[in-house]
Design an enzyme around this catalytic site. Structure first.
Site, PDB file in Angstrom:
ATOM      1  N   ARG A  79      11.678  -8.604  -0.355  1.00  0.00           N
ATOM      2  CA  ARG A  79      11.104  -7.336  -0.831  1.00  0.00           C
ATOM      3  C   ARG A  79      12.137  -6.499  -1.594  1.00  0.00           C
ATOM      4  NH1 ARG A  79       7.184  -5.231   4.099  1.00  0.00           N
ATOM      5  NH2 ARG A  79       5.407  -6.558   3.568  1.00  0.00           N
TER       6      ARG A  79
ATOM      7  N   LYS B  18      -8.033 -14.805  13.664  1.00  0.00           N
ATOM      8  CA  LYS B  18      -9.275 -14.135  14.051  1.00  0.00           C
ATOM      9  C   LYS B  18     -10.184 -13.883  12.878  1.00  0.00           C
ATOM     10  CE  LYS B  18      -8.220 -11.708  18.210  1.00  0.00           C
ATOM     11  NZ  LYS B  18      -8.170 -10.408  18.827  1.00  0.00           N
TER      12      LYS B  18
ATOM     13  N   GLY C 120       1.829 -12.157   5.250  1.00  0.00           N
ATOM     14  CA  GLY C 120       3.152 -12.451   5.799  1.00  0.00           C
ATOM     15  C   GLY C 120       3.327 -13.863   6.316  1.00  0.00           C
TER      16      GLY C 120
ATOM     17  N   GLY D  72      -0.953  -6.526   5.007  1.00  0.00           N
ATOM     18  CA  GLY D  72      -2.148  -5.688   5.203  1.00  0.00           C
ATOM     19  C   GLY D  72      -2.709  -5.175   3.889  1.00  0.00           C
TER      20      GLY D  72
END
Ligand code: 3PG
Length: 391
Positions: A35, A197, A350, A373
């Site tokens: 990053r 999930k 990620g 996210g």
């Protein structure tokens, strides 16, 4: 939205929101500087244009109080090394001392503010906190794509206080690649979704269900699809409460002519951390005491063939519990497939990113997003607050 090159930066204090939230080891050394590296072109452009960069970022989540292990000190050291220039770490991100440092910044020097989340005002988007940050700069640059889904002070309240503001080079690149993949794709568009999930990916699935030509499902979220179709999943993780939603989705994809790919075999084992007990079984033959922990070899081959003919491939989420090498072959197989695919390859999230870096093949992808996210929120079709505030 303006972009960095549209701004006149000469001699101006440029307040930049970056996402320098990188992993550290136990000795507080940066273990993955990606990053930071991805942000450097923005910083270099500002310096070359004669701007005075004041960089702000969050680091972990100290919950609004000072936590010495979450200081940006290791990041400042890494930036200095990579940039080959002086980087001063301010003792805080607001206050008179920081204002003095910002106003006396020498040409060619960089000021990095201390962790924004040492103050409660950051995550609350407190107007007074935002006003104090905004005082530090004359123009604003938003480059923190990976935080763009957070309506925090530095992401929203601060840019709202600036007339002169623009997206940085990283933000621009992230949005361009995402748009090329999702909004103007060369078809067929193949979206690969994995992860544990389905509840965390359902909104993304629904959003892509009327855009993609092929959808490939992996990870434990595939289990809910198979269980909904009456397949016995043994002790595998799945979400029974979502079965009817999943069946509705399957039906709507069928009506639209979108091809849905589900696993035909699995690597099963007794537990995520089990060693030496993994074996491949057909999807219909999962033993009652076993868990599906990765896609099997037949599925990997099927998925490889499905991505080969795609002109655009967008991927989020691993195919199995790849942290355990016994359950990593599916994810690594997909990485291999994408590195030789002819289509545009755009990856976000990620875990997927970590698996690609583990295989040292990041340069074989057209674009790997720095967002987790934030990337998922884009996949869900949301307008991200940190992007809206730059418009
Ligand atoms: C990330 O690592 O995904 C971003 O830096 C956002 O961090 P957060 O989830 O703590 O807001």
């Amino acid at each position: 939205m303006k972009f960095l090159r549209d701004l006149d930066l000469r001699g101006k204090r440029v307040l930049i929101r970056a996402d320098l939230n990188v992993p550290l080891d136990d000795n507080l050394q940066v273990t993955d500087a990606n990053r930071i590296k991805e942000f450097l072109p923005t910083l270099e452009l500002i310096l070359n244009a004669g701007g005075k960069p004041i960089v702000m970022s969050h680091f972990g989540d100290p919950g609004g109080k000072v936590e010495p292990t979450l200081s940006l000190k290791p990041v400042a050291a890494k930036m200095k090394e990579l940039l080959n220039r002086e980087v001063t770490l301010a003792p805080d991100c607001i206050g008179s001392e920081v204002e003095k440092l910002a106003h006396s910044l020498a040409d060619g020097a960089v000021l990095l503010l201390e962790n924004l989340r040492f103050h409660k005002g950051e995550s609350k988007n407190d107007p007074e906190f935002a006003a104090q940050l905004a005082r530090l700069g004359e123009v604003f640059v938003g480059d923190a794509f990976a935080t763009a889904h957070r309506a925090h002070a530095s992401m929203v309240g601060v840019p709202q206080r600036f007339q002169e503001k623009a997206a940085g080079l990283l933000m621009q690149r992230e949005l361009e690649y995402f748009n090329r993949a999702m909004h103007e794709p060369k078809r067929p568009l193949c979206v690969i979704l994995g992860g544990a999930k389905i509840s965390s990916k359902l909104a993304a699935l629904i959003n892509i269900s009327d855009k993609a030509d092929k959808i490939i499902i992996g990870g434990a979220m595939a289990n809910t699809f198979l269980a909904a179709q009456g397949i016995q999943m043994g002790r595998s993780l799945y979400e029974p409460e979502l079965q009817s939603k999943v069946l509705e989705l399957v039906e709507s994809l069928r009506k639209r002519g979108c091809h849905l790919y589900l696993p035909v075999d699995f690597i099963v084992g007794p537990a995520l951390n089990s060693v030496g007990q993994a074996r491949a079984v057909p999807a219909q033959e999962i033993p009652s005491d076993m868990m599906a922990l990765d896609i099997g070899p037949a599925t990997t081959m099927l998925y490889k063939e499905a991505v080969e003919s795609a002109e655009t491939i967008l991927w989020n989420g691993p195919m199995g519990a790849f942290e355990n090498e016994e359950y990593a072959k599916g994810t690594f197989g997909m990485i291999e497939a994408l590195t030789s695919a002819k289509g545009l390859t755009v990856v976000g999230g990620g875990d997927t990113d970590a698996a690609i870096h583990h295989m040292h093949v990041a340069d074989k992808f057209d674009y790997i997003s720095t967002g987790g996210g934030a990337f998922l929120a884009l996949l869900e079709g949301k307008t991200l607050p940190g992007i809206g505030a730059l418009e």
